[in-house]
Write a protein that holds these residues in place. Structure first.
Motif, PDB file in Angstrom:
ATOM      1  N   ARG A 112      -1.510   5.159   0.921  1.00 59.92           N
ATOM      2  CA  ARG A 112      -1.861   4.343  -0.113  1.00 59.92           C
ATOM      3  C   ARG A 112      -0.994   3.482  -0.495  1.00 59.92           C
ATOM      4  NH1 ARG A 112      -5.046   8.734  -3.963  1.00 59.92           N
ATOM      5  NH2 ARG A 112      -5.436   6.624  -5.372  1.00 59.92           N
ATOM      6  N   VAL A 113       0.368   4.064  -0.482  1.00 66.54           N
ATOM      7  CA  VAL A 113       1.359   2.928  -0.795  1.00 66.54           C
ATOM      8  C   VAL A 113       1.377   1.962   0.389  1.00 66.54           C
ATOM      9  CG1 VAL A 113       3.798   2.614  -1.355  1.00 66.54           C
ATOM     10  CG2 VAL A 113       2.552   4.571  -2.406  1.00 66.54           C
ATOM     11  N   GLN A 114       1.410   2.367   1.581  1.00 68.31           N
ATOM     12  CA  GLN A 114       1.456   1.279   2.709  1.00 68.31           C
ATOM     13  C   GLN A 114       0.650   0.435   2.642  1.00 68.31           C
ATOM     14  OE1 GLN A 114       4.020   1.997   5.708  1.00 68.31           O
ATOM     15  NE2 GLN A 114       3.232  -0.065   5.795  1.00 68.31           N
ATOM     16  N   THR A 115      -0.803   1.032   2.403  1.00 59.09           N
ATOM     17  CA  THR A 115      -2.003  -0.044   2.347  1.00 59.09           C
ATOM     18  C   THR A 115      -1.634  -1.129   1.344  1.00 59.09           C
ATOM     19  OG1 THR A 115      -3.412   1.785   2.975  1.00 59.09           O
ATOM     20  CG2 THR A 115      -4.480  -0.286   1.757  1.00 59.09           C
ATOM     21  N   SER A 116      -1.306  -0.567   0.044  1.00 61.03           N
ATOM     22  CA  SER A 116      -0.875  -1.740  -1.024  1.00 61.03           C
ATOM     23  C   SER A 116       0.261  -2.719  -0.544  1.00 61.03           C
ATOM     24  CB  SER A 116      -0.614  -0.960  -2.310  1.00 61.03           C
ATOM     25  OG  SER A 116      -1.470  -0.270  -2.758  1.00 61.03           O
ATOM     26  N   LEU A 117       1.168  -2.204   0.093  1.00 62.19           N
ATOM     27  CA  LEU A 117       2.131  -3.058   0.680  1.00 62.19           C
ATOM     28  C   LEU A 117       1.688  -4.183   1.561  1.00 62.19           C
ATOM     29  CD1 LEU A 117       5.114  -0.254   1.323  1.00 62.19           C
ATOM     30  CD2 LEU A 117       5.269  -2.173  -0.494  1.00 62.19           C
ATOM     31  N   ASP A 118       0.745  -3.649   2.347  1.00 68.07           N
ATOM     32  CA  ASP A 118      -0.045  -4.618   3.362  1.00 68.07           C
ATOM     33  C   ASP A 118      -0.712  -5.543   2.488  1.00 68.07           C
ATOM     34  OD1 ASP A 118       1.253  -3.333   5.250  1.00 68.07           O
ATOM     35  OD2 ASP A 118      -0.520  -1.972   5.919  1.00 68.07           O
ATOM     36  N   GLN A 119      -1.421  -5.245   1.410  1.00 71.69           N
ATOM     37  CA  GLN A 119      -2.345  -6.103   0.750  1.00 71.69           C
ATOM     38  C   GLN A 119      -1.424  -7.157  -0.046  1.00 71.69           C
ATOM     39  OE1 GLN A 119      -4.370  -2.839  -1.549  1.00 71.69           O
ATOM     40  NE2 GLN A 119      -6.054  -3.323  -0.519  1.00 71.69           N
ATOM     41  N   LEU A 120      -0.100  -6.767  -0.445  1.00 69.16           N
ATOM     42  CA  LEU A 120       0.835  -7.773  -1.014  1.00 69.16           C
ATOM     43  C   LEU A 120       1.344  -8.663  -0.274  1.00 69.16           C
ATOM     44  CD1 LEU A 120       2.500  -5.021  -3.300  1.00 69.16           C
ATOM     45  CD2 LEU A 120       1.040  -6.922  -4.233  1.00 69.16           C
ATOM     46  N   GLY A 121       1.355  -8.695   1.094  1.00 64.28           N
ATOM     47  CA  GLY A 121       1.671  -9.278   2.309  1.00 64.28           C
ATOM     48  C   GLY A 121       3.156  -9.297   2.329  1.00 64.28           C
ATOM     49  N   CYS A 122       3.682  -8.027   2.398  1.00 66.04           N
ATOM     50  CA  CYS A 122       5.249  -7.672   2.328  1.00 66.04           C
ATOM     51  C   CYS A 122       5.763  -7.986   3.676  1.00 66.04           C
ATOM     52  CB  CYS A 122       5.580  -6.356   1.547  1.00 66.04           C
ATOM     53  SG  CYS A 122       5.140  -6.085   0.040  1.00 66.04           S
ATOM     54  N   GLN A 123       6.950  -8.546   3.562  1.00 67.05           N
ATOM     55  CA  GLN A 123       7.938  -8.535   5.055  1.00 67.05           C
ATOM     56  C   GLN A 123       8.485  -7.326   5.168  1.00 67.05           C
ATOM     57  OE1 GLN A 123      10.426 -11.913   4.646  1.00 67.05           O
ATOM     58  NE2 GLN A 123       8.752 -13.303   4.571  1.00 67.05           N
ATOM     59  N   THR A 124       8.399  -6.977   6.732  1.00 63.96           N
ATOM     60  CA  THR A 124       8.716  -5.627   6.888  1.00 63.96           C
ATOM     61  C   THR A 124      10.083  -5.844   7.717  1.00 63.96           C
ATOM     62  OG1 THR A 124       6.437  -4.981   7.272  1.00 63.96           O
ATOM     63  CG2 THR A 124       8.229  -3.502   8.235  1.00 63.96           C
ATOM     64  N   LEU A 125      11.022  -4.822   7.563  1.00 63.52           N
ATOM     65  CA  LEU A 125      12.047  -4.609   8.286  1.00 63.52           C
ATOM     66  C   LEU A 125      12.324  -3.495   8.939  1.00 63.52           C
ATOM     67  CD1 LEU A 125      14.888  -6.209   9.248  1.00 63.52           C
ATOM     68  CD2 LEU A 125      16.037  -5.286   7.103  1.00 63.52           C
ATOM     69  N   SER A 126      12.356  -3.251  10.005  1.00 60.57           N
ATOM     70  CA  SER A 126      12.132  -1.716  10.669  1.00 60.57           C
ATOM     71  C   SER A 126      13.605  -1.268  11.086  1.00 60.57           C
ATOM     72  CB  SER A 126      11.266  -1.706  11.777  1.00 60.57           C
ATOM     73  OG  SER A 126       9.979  -2.017  11.580  1.00 60.57           O
ATOM     74  N   THR A 127      14.019  -0.094  10.811  1.00 61.60           N
ATOM     75  CA  THR A 127      15.286   0.666  11.005  1.00 61.60           C
ATOM     76  C   THR A 127      15.000   1.868  11.950  1.00 61.60           C
ATOM     77  OG1 THR A 127      15.478   1.575   9.162  1.00 61.60           O
ATOM     78  CG2 THR A 127      16.244  -0.622   9.226  1.00 61.60           C
ATOM     79  N   ASP A 128      15.964   2.591  12.298  1.00 55.59           N
ATOM     80  CA  ASP A 128      15.849   3.898  13.159  1.00 55.59           C
ATOM     81  C   ASP A 128      15.401   4.881  12.114  1.00 55.59           C
ATOM     82  OD1 ASP A 128      16.741   2.643  15.419  1.00 55.59           O
ATOM     83  OD2 ASP A 128      18.791   3.012  15.066  1.00 55.59           O
ATOM     84  N   ILE A 129      15.947   4.662  10.667  1.00 56.18           N
ATOM     85  CA  ILE A 129      15.524   5.835   9.678  1.00 56.18           C
ATOM     86  C   ILE A 129      14.181   5.578   9.104  1.00 56.18           C
ATOM     87  CG2 ILE A 129      16.456   6.473   7.677  1.00 56.18           C
ATOM     88  CD1 ILE A 129      19.148   5.356   8.357  1.00 56.18           C
ATOM     89  N   ASP A 130      13.847   4.348   8.811  1.00 59.22           N
ATOM     90  CA  ASP A 130      12.605   4.027   8.031  1.00 59.22           C
ATOM     91  C   ASP A 130      12.404   2.763   8.124  1.00 59.22           C
ATOM     92  OD1 ASP A 130      14.181   3.197   5.931  1.00 59.22           O
ATOM     93  OD2 ASP A 130      13.429   4.951   4.687  1.00 59.22           O
ATOM     94  N   GLU A 131      11.267   2.154   7.326  1.00 57.87           N
ATOM     95  CA  GLU A 131      10.805   0.902   7.256  1.00 57.87           C
ATOM     96  C   GLU A 131      11.166   0.327   5.685  1.00 57.87           C
ATOM     97  OE1 GLU A 131       6.741   0.385   8.326  1.00 57.87           O
ATOM     98  OE2 GLU A 131       7.331   0.085  10.467  1.00 57.87           O
ATOM     99  N   SER A 132      11.646  -0.876   5.706  1.00 58.78           N
ATOM    100  CA  SER A 132      11.559  -1.317   4.355  1.00 58.78           C
ATOM    101  C   SER A 132      11.178  -2.593   4.250  1.00 58.78           C
ATOM    102  CB  SER A 132      13.485  -1.909   4.393  1.00 58.78           C
ATOM    103  OG  SER A 132      14.348  -0.843   4.628  1.00 58.78           O
ATOM    104  N   TYR A 133      10.803  -2.945   3.036  1.00 56.40           N
ATOM    105  CA  TYR A 133       9.747  -4.108   2.667  1.00 56.40           C
ATOM    106  C   TYR A 133      10.323  -4.776   1.583  1.00 56.40           C
ATOM    107  CZ  TYR A 133       6.356  -1.059   4.670  1.00 56.40           C
ATOM    108  OH  TYR A 133       5.525  -0.301   5.899  1.00 56.40           O
ATOM    109  N   SER A 134       9.750  -6.251   1.804  1.00 54.62           N
ATOM    110  CA  SER A 134      10.349  -7.086   0.613  1.00 54.62           C
ATOM    111  C   SER A 134       9.190  -8.003   0.360  1.00 54.62           C
ATOM    112  CB  SER A 134      11.244  -8.241   1.266  1.00 54.62           C
ATOM    113  OG  SER A 134      11.430  -9.338   0.266  1.00 54.62           O
TER     114      SER A 134
END
Length: 522
Positions: free
Chosen positions: A333-355
């Motif tokens: 649900r947190v991931q869905t909200s991040l998408d709704q906010l139009g966050c930019q994604t930065l993928s790494t080997d460990i996990d994903e980061s959002y801005s």
């Protein structure tokens, strides 16, 4: 540059808090710009003593900043050093928000910190010794360590900061800087050189490493000793400056502290963004945004940060579950909200980061405020036309506007010209060449110009609301002061109506100020 209706509002606030003489000096600086004391005396017609007293009060209340510059003398004369004074409009307007700021401090840090904060709101600038004396005087105790702890908590939250230098010296521009400034002006480009006011504020500001630092030398050694120059609890400065003010201003080496308005305005701005997201998307998205903004505050160094730093999905989730309503949210649900906010994604080997794009959210909230006003003032057809142009973000021809909004062309033209006349739209005339020459108009929303127009109207509305509240206060006093035999039921009803009206006006004032924060500080 201060907007036209912003000046009367600022002058009214200064007059209310510090008297008519201070408001006269402040108005002179706001209308004429940076001046020397001799120029202020000449333009205001006040005596030298009155002008300097007013400048001391306004400086002590963080409404005026002094600085010195070197100016060339006449032929054969050596250069001379002059002190100039500039009004700080933002700090004056923040006087309106004192209640909001105190509520934030009380809610986050408690009553002990609020006692210190109230002193700084009231007196403008205080030393640590004066803060201790004031709190002890108010509480009737002498617990210095408790005051130190509360003071450190305020510093850690960045609610207070060291005061700027009283009169920083601005060195003359180098020949290279002068040539660069002239080249920028001649080429018609906006020069990147700072204005003299911006240079003065930058020179006066304490180093970032010292801004929120309390050194060992700052700790009071008197441990509750009575101070003869501490401000009395409840005392207000108005029209004249007290002897204690003069002493404080003369002791240049003593560290003085003040409210950090920037931190509070940033929090109000974030609150407005969260409220908009909650209304337009949903409550869960607002909780996620609140978590991101709280995490961003740890690294955010300027008020107008357009985007949050990239944050780990795990860090965001950990912050979300700490908030009211966030306990039941899972990672999906947190991931869905991040998408709704139009966050930019930065993928790494460990996990994903959002801005998150803070500027985009603010602009959408600004557009909604303007569209709401357009609907109320000009009607549904004007609302549809303005919304179309706002979303288009480019020049649109009249016929296309009419066809897209289903408004007759004649009425469309009338609405467009009305909005253009009131400075809500930008118009360009295009003339076609060829066998049959013709002229037609293109329209668009100029966001930057629109923001200034709308903000100026809100300043006007704020002043009118303030004046109306003062009028209602006077009416309330008249009802209270009536003899007992005249307090009949009819009079009691009038008094109750007055209380309802005043509460409504004050609520409207606070709501309007929230919109001002959106437009003024971004």
């Amino acid at each position: 540059m201060v907007l036209p209706h912003g000046i009367p509002l600022a002058v009214h606030l200064i007059s209310t808090f510090y008297g008519d003489l201070c408001s006269k000096v402040c108005e002179c600086l706001l209308r004429r710009g940076t001046l020397t004391s001799a120029q202020i005396i000449r333009f205001t017609g006040l005596s030298k003593e009155h002008v300097f007293n007013c400048l001391r009060v306004l400086t002590h209340q963080n409404c005026v900043q002094a600085f010195t510059i070197q100016q060339e003398g006449a032929i054969g004369d050596a250069p001379r050093i002059f002190t100039h004074y500039m009004a700080i409009f933002d700090n004056i307007i923040n006087k309106l928000r004192a209640t909001k700021f105190m509520h934030i401090v009380s809610e986050e840090l408690g009553e002990d910190c609020l006692d210190i904060f109230q002193g700084l709101i009231q007196h403008g600038r205080l030393s640590l010794d004066q803060i201790i004396d004031r709190v002890n005087q108010k509480t009737g105790s002498s617990n210095v360590e408790a005051v130190h702890n509360s003071f450190r908590r305020l510093l850690s939250a960045r609610f207070i900061e060291r005061c700027p230098a009283p009169e920083p010296f601005l060195a003359p521009l180098t020949e290279e800087e002068t040539r660069a400034k002239k080249r920028g002006a001649k080429s018609g480009k906006i020069a990147e050189q700072q204005t003299i006011e911006q240079r003065a504020l930058a020179a006066a500001a304490p180093a970032e490493s010292m801004r929120f630092a309390m050194e060992i030398g700052d700790i009071s050694e008197r441990m509750g000793e009575e101070s003869t120059n501490s401000p009395t609890v409840g005392e207000k400065r108005k029209k004249d400056v007290s002897k204690s003010d003069e002493d404080v201003l003369d002791r240049r080496k003593e560290v003085l502290w003040r409210v950090n308005f920037e931190e509070f305005v940033l929090r109000l701005l974030h609150k407005a963004c969260i409220s908009y997201v909650k209304t337009r998307i949903n409550n869960e998205a607002s909780i996620v945004l609140s978590a991101i903004l709280d995490l961003s505050q740890q690294s955010e160094t300027r008020l107008k940060a357009e985007k949050s730093p990239y944050l780990s999905i795990n860090d965001i989730y950990d912050e979300v579950i700490k908030k009211d309503g966030g306990v039941g949210m899972d990672l999906e649900r947190v991931q869905t909200s991040l998408d709704q906010l139009g966050c930019q994604t930065l993928s790494t080997d460990i996990d994903e980061s959002y801005s998150v794009d803070i500027k985009s959210i603010i602009q959408m909230a600004q557009n909604e405020e303007v569209e709401s006003m357009i609907l109320k003032r000009y009607g549904k057809e004007a609302y549809r036309i303005f919304r179309l142009l706002s979303k288009a973000g480019r020049l649109v021809e009249t016929d296309k506007i009419s066809d897209s909004t289903f408004v007759e062309k004649k009425e469309t033209v009338q609405i467009l010209f009305k909005l253009w006349k009131d400075e809500y739209l930008h118009m360009e005339k295009i003339t076609t060449t060829g066998a049959r020459q013709s002229t037609f108009n293109l329209w668009k929303v100029d966001q930057q110009r629109l923001g200034g127009t709308f903000l100026d109207e809100m300043y006007h509305a704020l002043l009118n609301l303030r004046l109306r509240i003062i009028y209602e206060q006077e009416r309330g006093k008249e009802a209270i002061l009536l003899p007992n035999d005249k307090h009949d039921d009819k009079q009691q009803n009038k008094f109750m109506i007055y209380r309802v009206v005043r509460a409504t006006l004050e609520r409207s004032l606070m709501n309007l100020d929230e919109a001002v924060v959106l437009f003024h500080h971004f």
